[in-house]
Motif scaffolding. Sequence first.
Motif, PDB file in Angstrom:
ATOM      1  N   LEU A  55       0.832  -1.207   0.000  1.00  0.00           N
ATOM      2  CA  LEU A  55       0.000   0.000   0.000  1.00  0.00           C
ATOM      3  C   LEU A  55       0.867   1.259   0.000  1.00  0.00           C
ATOM      4  O   LEU A  55       0.551   2.240  -0.689  1.00  0.00           O
ATOM      5  CB  LEU A  55      -0.933   0.006   1.214  1.00  0.00           C
ATOM      6  CG  LEU A  55      -2.062  -1.009   1.205  1.00  0.00           C
ATOM      7  CD1 LEU A  55      -2.847  -0.948   2.510  1.00  0.00           C
ATOM      8  CD2 LEU A  55      -2.990  -0.768   0.021  1.00  0.00           C
ATOM      9  N   PHE A  56       1.961   1.238   0.761  1.00  0.00           N
ATOM     10  CA  PHE A  56       2.846   2.400   0.806  1.00  0.00           C
ATOM     11  C   PHE A  56       3.531   2.606  -0.548  1.00  0.00           C
ATOM     12  O   PHE A  56       3.636   3.746  -1.026  1.00  0.00           O
ATOM     13  CB  PHE A  56       3.882   2.233   1.921  1.00  0.00           C
ATOM     14  CG  PHE A  56       4.769   3.428   2.067  1.00  0.00           C
ATOM     15  CD1 PHE A  56       4.272   4.619   2.572  1.00  0.00           C
ATOM     16  CD2 PHE A  56       6.102   3.363   1.711  1.00  0.00           C
ATOM     17  CE1 PHE A  56       5.087   5.726   2.709  1.00  0.00           C
ATOM     18  CE2 PHE A  56       6.920   4.466   1.849  1.00  0.00           C
ATOM     19  CZ  PHE A  56       6.424   5.655   2.349  1.00  0.00           C
ATOM     20  N   LEU A  57       3.979   1.533  -1.162  1.00  0.00           N
ATOM     21  CA  LEU A  57       4.602   1.650  -2.487  1.00  0.00           C
ATOM     22  C   LEU A  57       3.607   2.168  -3.519  1.00  0.00           C
ATOM     23  O   LEU A  57       3.965   2.963  -4.393  1.00  0.00           O
ATOM     24  CB  LEU A  57       5.177   0.308  -2.923  1.00  0.00           C
ATOM     25  CG  LEU A  57       6.407  -0.164  -2.153  1.00  0.00           C
ATOM     26  CD1 LEU A  57       6.774  -1.583  -2.570  1.00  0.00           C
ATOM     27  CD2 LEU A  57       7.569   0.779  -2.361  1.00  0.00           C
ATOM     28  N   LYS A  58       2.370   1.742  -3.397  1.00  0.00           N
ATOM     29  CA  LYS A  58       1.324   2.238  -4.301  1.00  0.00           C
ATOM     30  C   LYS A  58       1.122   3.742  -4.099  1.00  0.00           C
ATOM     31  O   LYS A  58       1.015   4.502  -5.067  1.00  0.00           O
ATOM     32  CB  LYS A  58       0.017   1.488  -4.045  1.00  0.00           C
ATOM     33  CG  LYS A  58      -1.121   1.949  -4.913  1.00  0.00           C
ATOM     34  CD  LYS A  58      -2.412   1.222  -4.560  1.00  0.00           C
ATOM     35  CE  LYS A  58      -3.552   1.822  -5.357  1.00  0.00           C
ATOM     36  NZ  LYS A  58      -4.852   1.439  -4.827  1.00  0.00           N
ATOM     37  N   ALA A  59       1.096   4.173  -2.842  1.00  0.00           N
ATOM     38  CA  ALA A  59       0.943   5.606  -2.548  1.00  0.00           C
ATOM     39  C   ALA A  59       2.118   6.401  -3.097  1.00  0.00           C
ATOM     40  O   ALA A  59       1.939   7.501  -3.633  1.00  0.00           O
ATOM     41  CB  ALA A  59       0.808   5.823  -1.038  1.00  0.00           C
ATOM     42  N   MET A  60       3.324   5.846  -2.988  1.00  0.00           N
ATOM     43  CA  MET A  60       4.502   6.527  -3.537  1.00  0.00           C
ATOM     44  C   MET A  60       4.409   6.641  -5.058  1.00  0.00           C
ATOM     45  O   MET A  60       4.742   7.693  -5.623  1.00  0.00           O
ATOM     46  CB  MET A  60       5.775   5.779  -3.141  1.00  0.00           C
ATOM     47  CG  MET A  60       6.154   5.970  -1.694  1.00  0.00           C
ATOM     48  SD  MET A  60       7.607   5.030  -1.180  1.00  0.00           S
ATOM     49  CE  MET A  60       8.798   5.426  -2.407  1.00  0.00           C
ATOM     50  N   ALA A  61       3.973   5.577  -5.712  1.00  0.00           N
ATOM     51  CA  ALA A  61       3.851   5.607  -7.171  1.00  0.00           C
ATOM     52  C   ALA A  61       2.802   6.629  -7.604  1.00  0.00           C
ATOM     53  O   ALA A  61       3.014   7.381  -8.568  1.00  0.00           O
ATOM     54  CB  ALA A  61       3.490   4.217  -7.693  1.00  0.00           C
ATOM     55  N   GLU A  62       1.684   6.676  -6.887  1.00  0.00           N
ATOM     56  CA  GLU A  62       0.643   7.652  -7.215  1.00  0.00           C
ATOM     57  C   GLU A  62       1.129   9.080  -6.991  1.00  0.00           C
ATOM     58  O   GLU A  62       0.827   9.977  -7.788  1.00  0.00           O
ATOM     59  CB  GLU A  62      -0.609   7.377  -6.388  1.00  0.00           C
ATOM     60  CG  GLU A  62      -1.338   6.108  -6.795  1.00  0.00           C
ATOM     61  CD  GLU A  62      -2.464   5.740  -5.836  1.00  0.00           C
ATOM     62  OE1 GLU A  62      -2.593   6.366  -4.763  1.00  0.00           O
ATOM     63  OE2 GLU A  62      -3.205   4.795  -6.173  1.00  0.00           O
ATOM     64  N   ALA A  63       1.888   9.294  -5.931  1.00  0.00           N
ATOM     65  CA  ALA A  63       2.429  10.633  -5.654  1.00  0.00           C
ATOM     66  C   ALA A  63       3.414  11.036  -6.741  1.00  0.00           C
ATOM     67  O   ALA A  63       3.414  12.189  -7.193  1.00  0.00           O
ATOM     68  CB  ALA A  63       3.093  10.659  -4.288  1.00  0.00           C
ATOM     69  N   SER A  64       4.222  10.104  -7.161  1.00  0.00           N
ATOM     70  CA  SER A  64       5.187  10.393  -8.227  1.00  0.00           C
ATOM     71  C   SER A  64       4.463  10.735  -9.527  1.00  0.00           C
ATOM     72  O   SER A  64       4.854  11.668 -10.242  1.00  0.00           O
ATOM     73  CB  SER A  64       6.095   9.185  -8.434  1.00  0.00           C
ATOM     74  OG  SER A  64       6.993   9.415  -9.479  1.00  0.00           O
ATOM     75  N   GLU A  65       3.399  10.011  -9.805  1.00  0.00           N
ATOM     76  CA  GLU A  65       2.616  10.288 -11.017  1.00  0.00           C
ATOM     77  C   GLU A  65       1.975  11.672 -10.945  1.00  0.00           C
ATOM     78  O   GLU A  65       1.994  12.429 -11.923  1.00  0.00           O
ATOM     79  CB  GLU A  65       1.533   9.215 -11.173  1.00  0.00           C
ATOM     80  CG  GLU A  65       0.702   9.356 -12.425  1.00  0.00           C
ATOM     81  CD  GLU A  65      -0.352   8.271 -12.522  1.00  0.00           C
ATOM     82  OE1 GLU A  65      -1.317   8.478 -13.270  1.00  0.00           O
ATOM     83  OE2 GLU A  65      -0.220   7.232 -11.859  1.00  0.00           O
ATOM     84  N   ARG A  66       1.420  12.019  -9.779  1.00  0.00           N
ATOM     85  CA  ARG A  66       0.806  13.342  -9.635  1.00  0.00           C
ATOM     86  C   ARG A  66       1.836  14.451  -9.734  1.00  0.00           C
ATOM     87  O   ARG A  66       1.563  15.528 -10.284  1.00  0.00           O
ATOM     88  CB  ARG A  66       0.060  13.420  -8.300  1.00  0.00           C
ATOM     89  CG  ARG A  66      -1.237  12.642  -8.323  1.00  0.00           C
ATOM     90  CD  ARG A  66      -2.202  13.029  -7.212  1.00  0.00           C
ATOM     91  NE  ARG A  66      -1.619  13.528  -6.000  1.00  0.00           N
ATOM     92  CZ  ARG A  66      -1.479  12.829  -4.874  1.00  0.00           C
ATOM     93  NH1 ARG A  66      -1.859  11.581  -4.825  1.00  0.00           N
ATOM     94  NH2 ARG A  66      -0.953  13.385  -3.801  1.00  0.00           N
ATOM     95  N   LEU A  67       3.041  14.216  -9.211  1.00  0.00           N
ATOM     96  CA  LEU A  67       4.102  15.213  -9.311  1.00  0.00           C
ATOM     97  C   LEU A  67       4.490  15.444 -10.772  1.00  0.00           C
ATOM     98  O   LEU A  67       4.676  16.591 -11.205  1.00  0.00           O
ATOM     99  CB  LEU A  67       5.323  14.785  -8.499  1.00  0.00           C
ATOM    100  CG  LEU A  67       6.455  15.798  -8.383  1.00  0.00           C
ATOM    101  CD1 LEU A  67       5.955  17.087  -7.750  1.00  0.00           C
ATOM    102  CD2 LEU A  67       7.583  15.212  -7.564  1.00  0.00           C
ATOM    103  N   ALA A  68       4.566  14.373 -11.536  1.00  0.00           N
ATOM    104  CA  ALA A  68       4.873  14.510 -12.970  1.00  0.00           C
ATOM    105  C   ALA A  68       3.763  15.277 -13.680  1.00  0.00           C
ATOM    106  O   ALA A  68       4.043  16.109 -14.559  1.00  0.00           O
ATOM    107  CB  ALA A  68       5.061  13.131 -13.590  1.00  0.00           C
ATOM    108  N   GLN A  69       2.525  15.034 -13.293  1.00  0.00           N
ATOM    109  CA  GLN A  69       1.403  15.768 -13.895  1.00  0.00           C
ATOM    110  C   GLN A  69       1.471  17.247 -13.530  1.00  0.00           C
ATOM    111  O   GLN A  69       1.126  18.102 -14.349  1.00  0.00           O
ATOM    112  CB  GLN A  69       0.071  15.179 -13.431  1.00  0.00           C
ATOM    113  CG  GLN A  69      -0.251  13.836 -14.038  1.00  0.00           C
ATOM    114  CD  GLN A  69      -1.526  13.236 -13.459  1.00  0.00           C
ATOM    115  OE1 GLN A  69      -2.104  13.747 -12.510  1.00  0.00           O
ATOM    116  NE2 GLN A  69      -1.938  12.117 -14.034  1.00  0.00           N
TER     117      GLN A  69
END
Length: 118
Positions: A55-69
């Motif tokens: 779950l934490f890795l998923k949250a990190m991936a989503e945060a990284s995606e939002r940062l790129a956006q």
Amino acid sequence: MSNSKPDSVTTPGLDNGNPMMEWWSQQWMQGINPMTRMQLAWMESVSEVMHQEALFLKAMAEASERLAQCYDTHNGDPSKVSACYQNIAKEMADHQMQRMHHVANLPNDFRQRIWEEI
């Protein structure tokens, strides 16, 4: 010399009707069950830890995606990217605090599971 084998071979120490053998097998089975239950409790704890880490890795991936956006949508505007970054960093800090809280409770949860099994 005859190669004939007896119809039944009995071993006095391993006779199933032997009370000592019955007692030993009961003791052996009673010893295995608690160990199996403790191993199951340990495996459940490990599974829970792996789930939390996923779950934490998923949250990190989503945060990284939002940062790129944020970089793409704000065309590198420092103030807007900074605000976006701060929001994402706060969310990740909250996720990390939840993760650390869970990790801090793991030894207690594991001990409780073991005691329930004993």
